[in-house]
Design a protein around this motif. Structure first.
Motif, PDB file in Angstrom:
ATOM      1  N   VAL A  61       0.852  -1.180   0.000  1.00  0.00           N
ATOM      2  CA  VAL A  61       0.000   0.000   0.000  1.00  0.00           C
ATOM      3  C   VAL A  61       0.894   1.237   0.000  1.00  0.00           C
ATOM      4  CG1 VAL A  61      -1.716   1.308   1.305  1.00  0.00           C
ATOM      5  CG2 VAL A  61      -1.838  -1.176   1.234  1.00  0.00           C
ATOM      6  N   SER A  62       0.614   2.170  -0.903  1.00  0.00           N
ATOM      7  CA  SER A  62       1.396   3.393  -0.972  1.00  0.00           C
ATOM      8  C   SER A  62       0.470   4.595  -0.934  1.00  0.00           C
ATOM      9  CB  SER A  62       2.225   3.427  -2.255  1.00  0.00           C
ATOM     10  OG  SER A  62       3.155   2.366  -2.259  1.00  0.00           O
ATOM     11  N   GLY A  63       0.984   5.706  -0.421  1.00  0.00           N
ATOM     12  CA  GLY A  63       0.198   6.925  -0.357  1.00  0.00           C
ATOM     13  C   GLY A  63       1.098   8.138  -0.398  1.00  0.00           C
ATOM     14  N   THR A  64       0.499   9.319  -0.509  1.00  0.00           N
ATOM     15  CA  THR A  64       1.257  10.562  -0.520  1.00  0.00           C
ATOM     16  C   THR A  64       0.625  11.572   0.420  1.00  0.00           C
ATOM     17  OG1 THR A  64      -0.003  11.441  -2.382  1.00  0.00           O
ATOM     18  CG2 THR A  64       2.031  10.270  -2.916  1.00  0.00           C
ATOM     19  N   ILE A  65       1.449  12.530   0.836  1.00  0.00           N
ATOM     20  CA  ILE A  65       1.010  13.643   1.666  1.00  0.00           C
ATOM     21  C   ILE A  65       1.289  14.899   0.863  1.00  0.00           C
ATOM     22  CG2 ILE A  65       1.411  14.890   3.813  1.00  0.00           C
ATOM     23  CD1 ILE A  65       2.250  12.198   5.042  1.00  0.00           C
ATOM     24  N   ALA A  66       0.273  15.769   0.720  1.00  0.00           N
ATOM     25  CA  ALA A  66       0.416  16.929  -0.153  1.00  0.00           C
ATOM     26  C   ALA A  66       0.445  18.257   0.586  1.00  0.00           C
ATOM     27  CB  ALA A  66      -0.702  16.941  -1.187  1.00  0.00           C
ATOM     28  N   THR A  67       0.222  18.250   1.906  1.00  0.00           N
ATOM     29  CA  THR A  67       0.243  19.506   2.657  1.00  0.00           C
ATOM     30  C   THR A  67       1.088  19.333   3.909  1.00  0.00           C
ATOM     31  OG1 THR A  67      -1.700  18.953   3.989  1.00  0.00           O
ATOM     32  CG2 THR A  67      -2.092  20.088   1.879  1.00  0.00           C
ATOM     33  N   ALA A  68       1.497  20.458   4.495  1.00  0.00           N
ATOM     34  CA  ALA A  68       2.351  20.422   5.681  1.00  0.00           C
ATOM     35  C   ALA A  68       1.675  19.708   6.848  1.00  0.00           C
ATOM     36  CB  ALA A  68       2.744  21.831   6.092  1.00  0.00           C
ATOM     37  N   THR A  69       0.366  19.816   6.938  1.00  0.00           N
ATOM     38  CA  THR A  69      -0.358  19.169   8.032  1.00  0.00           C
ATOM     39  C   THR A  69      -1.066  17.900   7.571  1.00  0.00           C
ATOM     40  OG1 THR A  69      -2.292  20.552   7.605  1.00  0.00           O
ATOM     41  CG2 THR A  69      -0.718  21.354   9.252  1.00  0.00           C
ATOM     42  N   GLY A  70      -0.792  17.486   6.343  1.00  0.00           N
ATOM     43  CA  GLY A  70      -1.464  16.310   5.784  1.00  0.00           C
ATOM     44  C   GLY A  70      -1.089  15.026   6.507  1.00  0.00           C
ATOM     45  N   THR A  71      -2.003  14.095   6.505  1.00  0.00           N
ATOM     46  CA  THR A  71      -1.766  12.776   7.071  1.00  0.00           C
ATOM     47  C   THR A  71      -2.197  11.719   6.066  1.00  0.00           C
ATOM     48  OG1 THR A  71      -3.957  12.723   8.112  1.00  0.00           O
ATOM     49  CG2 THR A  71      -2.134  13.572   9.447  1.00  0.00           C
ATOM     50  N   TYR A  72      -1.764  10.508   6.287  1.00  0.00           N
ATOM     51  CA  TYR A  72      -2.172   9.384   5.433  1.00  0.00           C
ATOM     52  C   TYR A  72      -2.866   8.368   6.314  1.00  0.00           C
ATOM     53  CZ  TYR A  72      -2.023   5.282   2.493  1.00  0.00           C
ATOM     54  OH  TYR A  72      -2.389   4.170   1.772  1.00  0.00           O
ATOM     55  N   ALA A  73      -4.107   8.044   5.993  1.00  0.00           N
ATOM     56  CA  ALA A  73      -4.866   7.059   6.767  1.00  0.00           C
ATOM     57  C   ALA A  73      -4.465   5.663   6.299  1.00  0.00           C
ATOM     58  CB  ALA A  73      -6.358   7.271   6.574  1.00  0.00           C
ATOM     59  N   ILE A  74      -3.918   4.865   7.194  1.00  0.00           N
ATOM     60  CA  ILE A  74      -3.477   3.506   6.866  1.00  0.00           C
ATOM     61  C   ILE A  74      -4.706   2.607   6.815  1.00  0.00           C
ATOM     62  CG2 ILE A  74      -2.092   1.563   7.637  1.00  0.00           C
ATOM     63  CD1 ILE A  74      -0.320   3.673   9.086  1.00  0.00           C
ATOM     64  N   PRO A  75      -4.955   1.969   5.678  1.00  0.00           N
ATOM     65  CA  PRO A  75      -6.154   1.134   5.569  1.00  0.00           C
ATOM     66  C   PRO A  75      -6.043  -0.132   6.426  1.00  0.00           C
ATOM     67  CG  PRO A  75      -4.838   0.924   3.588  1.00  0.00           C
ATOM     68  CD  PRO A  75      -4.185   1.980   4.437  1.00  0.00           C
ATOM     69  N   ASN A  76      -7.173  -0.579   6.928  1.00  0.00           N
ATOM     70  CA  ASN A  76      -7.220  -1.794   7.734  1.00  0.00           C
ATOM     71  C   ASN A  76      -6.818  -2.988   6.882  1.00  0.00           C
ATOM     72  OD1 ASN A  76      -7.833  -3.628   9.784  1.00  0.00           O
ATOM     73  ND2 ASN A  76      -9.930  -3.853   9.080  1.00  0.00           N
ATOM     74  N   ALA A 119       4.690  14.325  -5.245  1.00  0.00           N
ATOM     75  CA  ALA A 119       5.745  14.711  -6.185  1.00  0.00           C
ATOM     76  C   ALA A 119       5.699  16.199  -6.530  1.00  0.00           C
ATOM     77  CB  ALA A 119       5.646  13.875  -7.456  1.00  0.00           C
ATOM     78  N   THR A 120       4.509  16.770  -6.655  1.00  0.00           N
ATOM     79  CA  THR A 120       4.389  18.198  -6.958  1.00  0.00           C
ATOM     80  C   THR A 120       4.983  19.038  -5.835  1.00  0.00           C
ATOM     81  OG1 THR A 120       2.393  17.793  -8.247  1.00  0.00           O
ATOM     82  CG2 THR A 120       2.743  20.042  -7.488  1.00  0.00           C
ATOM     83  N   GLU A 121       4.735  18.601  -4.592  1.00  0.00           N
ATOM     84  CA  GLU A 121       5.269  19.330  -3.449  1.00  0.00           C
ATOM     85  C   GLU A 121       6.775  19.108  -3.317  1.00  0.00           C
ATOM     86  OE1 GLU A 121       3.321  21.566  -1.925  1.00  0.00           O
ATOM     87  OE2 GLU A 121       1.894  20.874  -3.426  1.00  0.00           O
ATOM     88  N   GLN A 122       7.255  17.902  -3.630  1.00  0.00           N
ATOM     89  CA  GLN A 122       8.693  17.635  -3.588  1.00  0.00           C
ATOM     90  C   GLN A 122       9.435  18.556  -4.544  1.00  0.00           C
ATOM     91  OE1 GLN A 122       9.989  13.558  -4.012  1.00  0.00           O
ATOM     92  NE2 GLN A 122       8.199  12.806  -2.921  1.00  0.00           N
ATOM     93  N   ALA A 123       8.845  18.799  -5.716  1.00  0.00           N
ATOM     94  CA  ALA A 123       9.497  19.641  -6.727  1.00  0.00           C
ATOM     95  C   ALA A 123       9.686  21.075  -6.236  1.00  0.00           C
ATOM     96  CB  ALA A 123       8.676  19.621  -8.014  1.00  0.00           C
ATOM     97  N   LYS A 124       8.890  21.500  -5.269  1.00  0.00           N
ATOM     98  CA  LYS A 124       9.012  22.851  -4.728  1.00  0.00           C
ATOM     99  C   LYS A 124      10.133  22.960  -3.699  1.00  0.00           C
ATOM    100  CE  LYS A 124       4.017  23.594  -5.197  1.00  0.00           C
ATOM    101  NZ  LYS A 124       2.771  23.794  -4.430  1.00  0.00           N
TER     102      LYS A 124
END
Length: 194
Positions: A83-98, A111-116
């Protein structure tokens, strides 16, 4: 020597001589007699005691079965694999699926945020997520302006090509006296915006 066969007259009352049971055929702790009439105690754990098991269906993979508290249980836990996910904001979280994860999944910054996250976008001397800033500021272009007060509100902004106003010189409020047709004086204070 143990007794394995009992014959009374012409009647066989007991005959163990053809029996093939062994200790490994009997459940652990169960006793019986072998073909020689000797007492044997079972050693088989094929029918294990599961009365103290605590797993539930949600803790067993979907499609797999297990015995819990002497009952066969079919699993309902989803197999998520990688399972893979991304975080796009400074306060973003990733909900781990059951469910079950195979350990090869990952969570990363979008990736868009990494480029910045490049040195030129970060103030010199500041480190963000391992990227050392190099931005030292840009040279700003200032403009000084002259302004005349009018009888209506006005907004004074820098002209195109300038970043800010360094100074605004406001002229004195216009005051004018003129002779009028009635023989008096007309006083005009302030100017009308052209």
């Amino acid at each position: 020597m143990a007794i394995s066969k009992v014959v009374y007259g012409n009647t066989t009352l007991m005959d163990l001589t053809g029996d093939t049971v062994t200790a490994s055929d009997l459940a652990s702790g169960v006793t019986a007699h072998n073909a020689a009439g000797e007492t044997i105690t079972g050693t088989s754990t094929k029918d294990s005691d599961t009365t103290d098991a605590t797993a539930g269906a949600a803790e067993i993979l979907t499609g797999r079965t297990a015995y819990v508290n002497a009952q066969k249980v079919t699993g309902t836990m989803p197999n998520r694999g990688a399972v893979s996910g991304t975080i796009a904001t400074a306060t973003g979280t990733y909900a781990i699926p059951n469910g079950y994860h195979d350990g090869s999944g990952s969570v990363s910054i979008d990736a868009t945020e990494q480029a910045k996250l490049i040195p030129a976008n970060i103030k010199s001397g500041i480190d963000i997520l391992g990227v050392q800033g190099s931005y030292g500021g840009e040279t700003a272009s200032a403009q000084a302006k002259d302004a005349t007060p009018y009888t209506t509100e006005q907004t004074i902004l820098p002209d195109s090509g300038y970043d800010y106003l360094s100074q605004v010189n406001i002229a004195a409020i216009p005051y004018e006296e003129t002779a009028n047709l009635a023989g008096g004086i007309t006083v005009t204070i302030g100017a009308v915006m052209p």
